[in-house]
Design a protein around this motif. Structure first.
Motif: not given
Length: 338
Positions: A52-78
């Motif tokens: 919830a405290d991230t500024y953006r988040a995206e999904a990049y890859a899914v496995d052939p079965t559709g179960r596993y997903v990988a992505g990124t997020a950015l948390r902005v600090g001071e």
């Protein structure tokens, strides 16, 4: 393509992602009308859970079965931004802090994820692997940058390095049968492998920037051309099962999008309305931008609209697509039944 060109491409990708920033609310709904009046089957969109405290988040890859997903997020600090890798198992998400921007590029049916990042203090490409809850760097060869592109269900990984041979790209493979090793792949000169299928068939393109040729390497090591009769420069972007997809320049104002049958090298022309070709599944269904394509037709994914942008990046064999939705902030989304 030289090193600076590759960096510009990666920087452009990062800039696009950063423009699609901030987080929105979850969305859900079925597609309404698709081109030609046909509904997009039962394709529905939903937002993946994310910190919830991230500024953006995206999904990049899914496995052939559709179960596993990988992505990124950015948390902005001071003072400094905190980059995160996100790994989903169904609806459960795990976050892993990384020191600099990192991007997943592939994930197999065992949930093993591969991706690219940057070597600390050096600025050269450094690939990584995430398995059994641990993030580790993959072994590399002396170069000005190493990048991975795909992993199959056996755990074999392919990619390429720059300046292992001075002034050229060299195809690489990290064989599952020999953990902790990397080997130079027998492939055309200046090769960039882009996909590996379950049986070990590898596809990619090779040659100087702007004058590429497509190729396929069979499990027995035999190398064959992958192109279109009379076609010009050819790039290959992904492979799954017996299929590969890419672009062929045929003399028009833009490249033609094609799908090859790797059994015999035959091809069909895909719907040119598709903005890009980012992935294909074992059934030959293609995803790119805001569209899913089947043969010569494509349909718009649900969830977009006025002021709302969407993008699909990866597709599983059961039609699950993952990517992003940007209303006022980027959120990781999953389309099912596509």
């Amino acid at each position: 393509m030289n090193r600076s060109t590759r960096r510009r491409m990666l920087a452009g990708t990062a800039a696009t992602a950063l423009l699609a920033t901030s987080l929105g609310v979850a969305v859900s709904g079925a597609a309404t009308a698709a081109p030609g009046g046909a509904a997009l089957r039962t394709c529905k969109i939903s937002t993946l859970p994310y910190p919830a405290d991230t500024y953006r988040a995206e999904a990049y890859a899914v496995d052939p079965t559709g179960r596993y997903v990988a992505g990124t997020a950015l948390r902005v600090g001071e003072i400094d931004n905190q980059y995160l890798l996100l790994f989903w198992d169904g609806q459960q998400v795990t976050e892993v802090e990384v020191p600099s921007m990192a991007e997943p590029v592939g994930i197999n049916a065992d949930g093993v994820v591969i991706g690219n990042g940057w070597a600390p203090g050096v600025g050269t490409g450094q690939p990584w692997i995430y398995r059994d809850g641990k993030l580790e760097q993959l072994p590399v060869l002396p170069s000005t940058g190493i990048f991975v592109t795909d992993i199959n269900d056996a755990g074999d990984i392919v990619g390429y390095g720059s300046d292992i041979v001075p002034g050229e790209f060299v195809g690489l493979r990290w064989p599952a049968a020999r953990p902790g090793t990397v080997e130079v792949l027998k492939a055309p000169a200046n090769a960039q492998p882009m996909g590996i299928t379950p049986n070990g068939t590898i596809v990619g393109h090779a040659g100087p920037f702007g004058d590429w040729t497509g190729w396929v390497r069979r499990p027995n090591g035999r190398i064959e051309a992958l192109g279109v009769p009379g076609g010009g420069s050819t790039t290959v972007s992904a492979a799954a099962g017996r299929w590969a997809v890419g672009l062929v320049w045929l003399g028009g104002p833009s490249a033609t999008k094609v799908r090859w049958d790797l059994r015999n090298g035959s091809y069909i022309t895909l719907d040119q309305e598709m903005p890009s070709l980012t992935d294909v599944n074992a059934k030959g269904v293609v995803v790119g931008g805001d569209r899913v394509g089947r043969g010569s037709t494509s349909r718009v994914l649900p969830g977009g609209g006025d002021g709302v942008n969407i993008g699909g990046r990866s597709i599983s064999d059961n039609g699950t697509v993952v990517g992003w939705r940007n209303a006022d902030r980027a959120t990781p989304v999953r389309w099912t039944g596509c």
